[in-house]
Design a protein around this motif. Structure first.
Motif, PDB file in Angstrom:
ATOM      1  N   ALA A  78       0.839  -1.196   0.000  1.00  0.00           N
ATOM      2  CA  ALA A  78       0.000   0.000   0.000  1.00  0.00           C
ATOM      3  C   ALA A  78       0.878   1.251   0.000  1.00  0.00           C
ATOM      4  N   LYS A  79       1.963   1.184   0.743  1.00  0.00           N
ATOM      5  CA  LYS A  79       2.876   2.305   0.816  1.00  0.00           C
ATOM      6  C   LYS A  79       3.451   2.615  -0.566  1.00  0.00           C
ATOM      7  N   ARG A  80       3.849   1.528  -1.249  1.00  0.00           N
ATOM      8  CA  ARG A  80       4.444   1.699  -2.569  1.00  0.00           C
ATOM      9  C   ARG A  80       3.455   2.332  -3.525  1.00  0.00           C
ATOM     10  N   VAL A  81       2.225   1.836  -3.457  1.00  0.00           N
ATOM     11  CA  VAL A  81       1.212   2.366  -4.355  1.00  0.00           C
ATOM     12  C   VAL A  81       0.937   3.828  -4.040  1.00  0.00           C
ATOM     13  N   LEU A  82       0.810   4.121  -2.752  1.00  0.00           N
ATOM     14  CA  LEU A  82       0.485   5.486  -2.366  1.00  0.00           C
ATOM     15  C   LEU A  82       1.625   6.447  -2.689  1.00  0.00           C
ATOM     16  N   ALA A  83       2.839   5.908  -2.704  1.00  0.00           N
ATOM     17  CA  ALA A  83       3.980   6.762  -2.992  1.00  0.00           C
ATOM     18  C   ALA A  83       3.831   7.426  -4.358  1.00  0.00           C
ATOM     19  N   GLU A  84       3.120   6.728  -5.264  1.00  0.00           N
ATOM     20  CA  GLU A  84       2.959   7.285  -6.604  1.00  0.00           C
ATOM     21  C   GLU A  84       1.743   8.203  -6.701  1.00  0.00           C
ATOM     22  N   SER A  85       0.920   8.183  -5.688  1.00  0.00           N
ATOM     23  CA  SER A  85      -0.302   8.976  -5.805  1.00  0.00           C
ATOM     24  C   SER A  85      -0.004  10.430  -5.413  1.00  0.00           C
ATOM     25  N   PRO A  86      -0.856  11.366  -5.819  1.00  0.00           N
ATOM     26  CA  PRO A  86      -0.592  12.782  -5.553  1.00  0.00           C
ATOM     27  C   PRO A  86      -0.673  13.101  -4.066  1.00  0.00           C
ATOM     28  N   GLU A  87      -0.005  14.209  -3.687  1.00  0.00           N
ATOM     29  CA  GLU A  87       0.067  14.570  -2.274  1.00  0.00           C
ATOM     30  C   GLU A  87      -1.299  14.992  -1.732  1.00  0.00           C
ATOM     31  N   VAL A  88      -2.067  15.679  -2.589  1.00  0.00           N
ATOM     32  CA  VAL A  88      -3.364  16.173  -2.114  1.00  0.00           C
ATOM     33  C   VAL A  88      -4.438  15.834  -3.145  1.00  0.00           C
ATOM     34  N   ILE A  89      -5.555  15.337  -2.673  1.00  0.00           N
ATOM     35  CA  ILE A  89      -6.710  15.156  -3.543  1.00  0.00           C
ATOM     36  C   ILE A  89      -7.804  16.075  -3.027  1.00  0.00           C
ATOM     37  N   LEU A  90      -8.406  16.824  -3.961  1.00  0.00           N
ATOM     38  CA  LEU A  90      -9.428  17.780  -3.545  1.00  0.00           C
ATOM     39  C   LEU A  90     -10.778  17.275  -4.008  1.00  0.00           C
ATOM     40  N   GLN A  91     -11.702  17.132  -3.058  1.00  0.00           N
ATOM     41  CA  GLN A  91     -13.056  16.725  -3.412  1.00  0.00           C
ATOM     42  C   GLN A  91     -13.989  17.876  -3.116  1.00  0.00           C
ATOM     43  N   ILE A 150      -9.932  16.622  -7.954  1.00  0.00           N
ATOM     44  CA  ILE A 150      -8.745  17.336  -8.419  1.00  0.00           C
ATOM     45  C   ILE A 150      -7.543  16.839  -7.642  1.00  0.00           C
ATOM     46  N   THR A 151      -6.422  16.636  -8.334  1.00  0.00           N
ATOM     47  CA  THR A 151      -5.203  16.239  -7.622  1.00  0.00           C
ATOM     48  C   THR A 151      -4.194  17.369  -7.690  1.00  0.00           C
ATOM     49  N   LEU A 152      -3.434  17.493  -6.614  1.00  0.00           N
ATOM     50  CA  LEU A 152      -2.378  18.505  -6.575  1.00  0.00           C
ATOM     51  C   LEU A 152      -1.071  17.847  -6.169  1.00  0.00           C
ATOM     52  N   SER A 153       0.008  18.163  -6.856  1.00  0.00           N
ATOM     53  CA  SER A 153       1.317  17.658  -6.453  1.00  0.00           C
ATOM     54  C   SER A 153       2.050  18.749  -5.709  1.00  0.00           C
ATOM     55  N   VAL A 154       2.586  18.396  -4.567  1.00  0.00           N
ATOM     56  CA  VAL A 154       3.343  19.345  -3.751  1.00  0.00           C
ATOM     57  C   VAL A 154       4.720  18.755  -3.527  1.00  0.00           C
ATOM     58  N   ALA A 155       5.747  19.513  -3.883  1.00  0.00           N
ATOM     59  CA  ALA A 155       7.091  18.945  -3.840  1.00  0.00           C
ATOM     60  C   ALA A 155       7.608  18.821  -2.412  1.00  0.00           C
ATOM     61  N   ILE A 199      -1.232  28.539  -6.072  1.00  0.00           N
ATOM     62  CA  ILE A 199      -0.859  28.404  -4.662  1.00  0.00           C
ATOM     63  C   ILE A 199       0.625  28.082  -4.630  1.00  0.00           C
ATOM     64  N   ARG A 200       1.311  28.802  -3.770  1.00  0.00           N
ATOM     65  CA  ARG A 200       2.743  28.582  -3.703  1.00  0.00           C
ATOM     66  C   ARG A 200       3.042  27.161  -3.243  1.00  0.00           C
ATOM     67  N   GLY A 201       3.976  26.533  -3.918  1.00  0.00           N
ATOM     68  CA  GLY A 201       4.367  25.176  -3.513  1.00  0.00           C
ATOM     69  C   GLY A 201       3.686  24.101  -4.324  1.00  0.00           C
ATOM     70  N   VAL A 202       2.600  24.453  -5.027  1.00  0.00           N
ATOM     71  CA  VAL A 202       1.914  23.432  -5.826  1.00  0.00           C
ATOM     72  C   VAL A 202       2.564  23.343  -7.195  1.00  0.00           C
ATOM     73  N   GLN A 203       3.009  22.167  -7.517  1.00  0.00           N
ATOM     74  CA  GLN A 203       3.700  21.991  -8.787  1.00  0.00           C
ATOM     75  C   GLN A 203       2.732  21.797  -9.936  1.00  0.00           C
ATOM     76  N   LYS A 204       1.680  20.996  -9.665  1.00  0.00           N
ATOM     77  CA  LYS A 204       0.803  20.613 -10.750  1.00  0.00           C
ATOM     78  C   LYS A 204      -0.602  20.415 -10.201  1.00  0.00           C
ATOM     79  N   MET A 205      -1.593  20.861 -10.964  1.00  0.00           N
ATOM     80  CA  MET A 205      -2.978  20.616 -10.586  1.00  0.00           C
ATOM     81  C   MET A 205      -3.643  19.900 -11.732  1.00  0.00           C
ATOM     82  N   GLU A 206      -4.525  18.972 -11.427  1.00  0.00           N
ATOM     83  CA  GLU A 206      -5.110  18.187 -12.486  1.00  0.00           C
ATOM     84  C   GLU A 206      -6.515  17.748 -12.066  1.00  0.00           C
TER      85      GLU A 206
END
Ligand SMILES: Nc1ncnc2c1ncn2[C@@H]1O[C@H](COP(=O)(O)OP(=O)(O)OP(=O)(O)O)[C@@H](O)[C@H]1O
Ligand SMILES: [Mg+2]
Lengths: 378, 224, 337
Positions: free
Chosen positions: A54-67, A195-200, A88-95
């Motif tokens: 589960a950890k491995r799978v989650l490692a690939e998932s985005p840092e934040v999911i917005l519902q 919506i998913t957001l990647s935060v570095a 938003i500062r710090g957000v690399q990608k929104m999708e």
């Protein structure tokens, strides 16, 4: 000092020979002991594997999911929502993502239909997860039909079957193009599932979530670390439950060990009497019995742990799969990654060796204090 | 030199079945002698031997071994003394089945932690001395009665104790083997060892090897 | 409470330990009241035989305690991912007020049990068992200590909730935080180093002098014990205030637990094992001195204490060497020359 080593060696020699002399009795104990270790170790290795997976799978998932929430329930993301967030500062990608569940009455299982963000799937084609492919007997190039919730029949061509690697999450996955998805589910145009957001920077995640909540009061940010925590405690909890259920077995084993140790045969009692009469001290007998316990514990531990290893990593944990895994109807056929974990070994040791030692201590002591002059009176 | 003064031993003291097996024994036993304790069954011979041999502790009274009072010692130290000073030969031989003759002989020395080579050599020398060299690796239950007794004697001597204690040593032996045993006794006593034994057997009691006879009755010495 | 195998195992071990020693307490009390070695009665013999059981029990408790200590810290480290803000064991232990007290109590049980076993070992060599009453009075004191440790663990684990936001080693062991940990971390590195090497040097010197001349009537044994006792807090302060910085090569990471992690080559084990061993043995040298005037122990104390002093000396020298080596090898420069 060398005396001490020689002495321990003699005592170990003697207890080895003594174990050999009472093979049947000790084999029974060894079998029960190993079985206990096997069951506990299987539970632990299996949950550990799941956790890892589960950890491995989650490692690939985005840092934040917005519902988006409407009346406390998850709702679709309306058009223009993404733009409302702004930068938003710090957000690399929104999708914005499109995905949903589909119940397949043919195999009575739930699939996850999803539009992948990183690849385009041509209209009329599907990419399916390995478990689904197995259940429905699919290979690339086959045609498959699904009846949508609106009652219409859709026929797709299987473009590809996903690899086996991380089956736990992708087992029931069906990937398709965005137009196909909207048509199949009658999904309103311009709307999205979430919506998913990647935060570095991991330290930024909480700030980002706070800003999102402030900007969009009807939204709910879900953090990956929270999901991770939830999963971890869920697995821990399951493991703990199973172990508690097994506490009965542990107790039974402790009683068995106590009983075996206190029910010394007349022959063994006589032997201890002889040893004491010819110059062994109570402490020497205790030490000899201690080595006997160490030998039994170590062998049982080794046998049980290795058997559990084979069971979990080579036979896919056949005995515990239904209890410990249970979260999808399609049982994924994944191989857990073998891993030795120090904490787990230590815990297992506490659960098995310590109760055994505690259970046999008093009976052993009773045997060891046999009157030295007892042999004179037989 | 073993000095015994006003020795008493009670079993089940303070209970309804309290029994005084030794009731005021005073004796003095010289080093290098063969002493035989005799008397009817239940007269306390075995009990007295186990008290002298540090196998049990007297309820009251004194036992002095070469001037050292051993009567009030905790078991831990009694064991140490026993290992150093006494070798035991029991009526039933009391060998441990499943072990070889050599292992049985070596057993009393295990707690001392001697190097393995040294100990094996000593055990083999003793077995050879009692004409058992060729049977050293045989399991003891395969040995004949006489051989078993000789293994038991070898075991009693492995820590080289000055005193040998034997309780009814000939009860399980026929006449020829009993004579052989007496001959071994003679040799050991000749080599300077003190021997204490109990017996009902006239063959033993009347043999020339026995230098002193002590008669017991009801836990008291009647003739020394 | 978190329902976790390691937690269940720890509670099981502590609970069984309390139960075992608690169950033995009435017999210990009986020994206090009835012990009479001069008597050859069967009651006395029974008591003497029970002492074997008690020493085995305490030895078991000690062994389990040592393993439990490792498991406790190990598990705290592993659980840190479940608490917001926790990055290592410190964070997990900070989740509620009972974490650190539980750890301290466990360490206390370890030292108390080791000293009890040492006194027991000494006493068992004297034919008149001169310390038997003292020993069993101490055993009766060990029971509440063990119960306290169990209670603290229980309170700690019961108070664990996965959603608590805790502070981690960064904030606990940083110079700004108040409380004893802050003092330890905030200690001037020069002062901490002075204390660290000073106390270690003192202990090594005292132990060394004792090893050379263990004659009775000298104060050096007592001094060795005191110095070894001092080494433990001084060494912990040193590890927190500067040694950890050298290991992490980071000027503000003061954590005494992260050094146990694989990222840092398990160097913590190489430090803590000799430290615990050395301090327990060195403390023992001092404890033994308290009994050297008893007639039956006078001849027994010096050789035993000398052997212990050797063990303590070697362990502390190893500890000193290893920590100096770690400072030497580090790329961090804390003190300008
Ligand atoms: N453990 C015991 N508990 C109670 N009574 C005992 C115990 N051991 C011995 N006795 C009693 O003490 C008495 C002396 O026993 P002991 O064995 O010394 O006699 P003995 O002279 O060796 O007899 P035998 O010639 O039959 O061997 C006996 O009456 C016996 O029943
Ligand atoms: Mg008899």
């Amino acid at each position: 000092m060398t005396d001490w080593f020689h002495k321990q060696r003699y005592l170990i020699d003697f207890s080895l020979a003594a174990l050999g002399r009472r093979k049947v009795r000790n084999l029974g104990l060894l079998a029960a002991y190993s079985l206990l270790v096997f069951v506990l170790a299987s539970v632990m290795l299996f949950t550990q594997g799941l956790r890892q997976e589960a950890k491995r799978v989650l490692a690939e998932s985005p840092e934040v999911i917005l519902q988006r929430l409407v009346a406390g329930r998850q709702d679709l993301i309306p058009p223009g929502y993404l733009e409302q967030i702004g930068r938003i500062r710090g957000v690399q990608k929104m999708e914005a993502r499109l995905w949903g569940y589909y119940y397949d009455p043919v195999v009575k299982a739930n699939y996850t239909f999803m539009v992948p963000g990183e690849r385009q799937i041509p209209s009329g084609q599907l990419v399916v997860g390995p478990a689904l492919a197995r259940e429905r007997g699919l290979v690339a190039g086959n045609l498959i039909s699904f009846r949508s919730y609106s009652g219409r029949l859709f026929t797709f061509q299987v473009a590809e079957v996903l690899p086996q690697a991380s089956e736990l999450m992708s087992a029931d996955l069906v990937l398709l193009g965005a137009e196909d998805f909207r048509a199949f589910f009658d999904f309103p145009a311009g709307h999205y599932t979430d919506i998913t957001l990647s935060v570095a920077n991991p330290n930024e995640v909480r700030n980002v979530a706070a800003k999102l909540a402030a900007a969009l009061p009807d939204s709910r940010p879900i953090l990956r670390e929270e999901v991770q925590r939830t999963y971890a405690s869920l697995f821990d909890w399951r493991e703990g439950m199973v172990l508690t259920v097994l506490a009965g077995a542990l107790l039974a084993f402790a009683i068995l060990a106590w009983d075996k140790a206190s029910g010394l045969s007349a022959e063994e009692r006589r032997e201890i009497g002889i040893l004491k009469a010819i110059g062994w001290e109570t402490g020497d007998v205790l030490r000899m019995k201690f080595w006997e316990g160490v030998l039994i514990s170590l062998s049982a531990f080794l046998i049980g742990y290795l058997a559990a290893w084979v069971h979990v990593f080579h036979l896919d944990g056949a005995l515990f799969r239904p209890v410990l895994q249970g979260w999808a109807v399609l049982y994924p056929h994944f191989r857990l990654t073998p891993q030795v974990d120090g904490l787990q070994l230590a815990t297992l040791f506490f659960f098995t060796v310590f109760p055994y030692t505690a259970a046999v201590l008093v009976p052993i002591w009773r045997a060891a204090i046999t009157d030295p002059d007892a042999v004179m009176r037989t | 030199m073993i000095e015994i003064a006003d020795l008493h031993k009670a079993f089940n003291q303070g209970q309804h079945n309290e029994y005084w097996a030794i009731q005021g024994v005073s004796l003095s036993l010289a080093r290098g002698q063969v002493t035989a304790f005799m008397g009817p069954s239940g007269s306390g011979k075995t009990t007295l031997l186990s008290l002298i041999g540090c196998l049990a502790r007297p309820t009251s009274g004194r036992i002095r071994l070469d001037g050292e009072d051993i009567s009030g010692l905790p078991e831990r130290f009694l064991t140490e003394l026993r290992r150093r000073h006494f070798g035991f030969v029991f009526q039933q031989f009391n060998l441990i089945k499943g072990l070889s003759a050599r292992d049985n002989v070596m057993l009393p020395a295990y707690p001392l932690g001697l190097p393995h080579r040294q100990l094996t050599e000593r055990a083999d020398a003793l077995l050879a001395q009692f004409r058992l060299g060729h049977r050293a690796d045989a399991r003891v239950e395969w040995l004949s009665g006489g051989e078993q007794q000789r293994v038991a004697i070898a075991r009693a001597l492995i820590n080289d104790p000055p005193i040998l204690v034997a309780d009814e040593p000939t009860a399980n032996l026929d006449t020829a083997l009993s004579r052989e045993f007496l001959a071994i006794l003679g040799e050991l006593s000749g080599a300077g060892r003190t021997v204490l034994l109990t017996s009902h057997d006239p063959l033993v009691l009347d043999s020339p090897q026995v230098e002193r006879r002590v008669a017991l009755r009801d836990g008291r010495v009647v003739e020394a | 409470m978190l329902f976790q195998p390691a937690i269940i195992a720890l509670l099981l071990a502590a609970g069984l330990g309390v139960a075992a020693l608690g169950g033995a307490a009435p017999f210990a009390w009986q020994i206090l009241r009835r012990w009479n070695l001069a008597s050859g009665s069967e009651g006395q013999l029974t008591m003497e035989r029970r002492t074997y059981l008690f020493s085995s029990l305490v030895a078991l408790v000690l062994g389990v305690q040592l393993a439990a200590l490792l498991l406790f810290v190990f598990n705290a480290d592993r659980m840190s991912e479940m608490f917001v803000g926790a990055m290592c064991a410190v964070g997990t232990l900070q989740v509620n007020a009972w974490g650190f007290p539980a750890l301290v109590a466990q360490i206390a049980v370890f030292f108390a049990a080791s000293q009890w076993l040492l006194i027991n070992h000494l006493d068992n060599q004297a034919r008149d068992y001169p310390l038997v009453r003292l020993k069993y009075a101490l055993l009766l004191l060990l029971v509440p200590l063990l119960a306290l440790s169990f209670g603290l663990q229980l309170a700690y684990f019961k108070g664990l909730r996965a959603d608590v936001i805790t502070s981690c080693c960064g904030s606990l062991f940083s110079g700004e935080s108040r409380g004893i940990s802050g003092e330890m971390a905030g200690a001037d590195p020069r002062l901490a180093m002075g204390l660290y090497f000073g106390s270690l040097g003192l202990a090594v010197a005292a132990l060394g002098s004792y090893v050379l001349r263990p004659a009775p009537g000298r104060g050096n044994g007592l001094l060795a014990g005191l110095a070894s006792g001092l080494v433990f807090p001084a060494a912990l302060t040193g590890i927190i205030s500067f040694l950890s910085l050298y290991i992490y090569e980071h000027p503000h990471h003061h954590c005494p637990f992260c050094i146990l992690k694989p990222e840092y080559g398990y160097r913590g084990y190489a430090l803590y094992l000799p430290l615990f061993l050395g301090c327990a043995a060195g403390l023992g040298v001092g404890v033994l001195q308290l009994f050297r005037r008893r007639p039956s122990l006078a001849a027994l104390v010096p050789p035993l204490a000398q052997r212990l002093a050797w063990v303590a000396l070697l362990a502390l020298v190893l500890f000193l060497g290893l920590s100096a080596g770690m400072v030497w090898q580090s790329n961090l420069i804390l003190l300008e020359h």
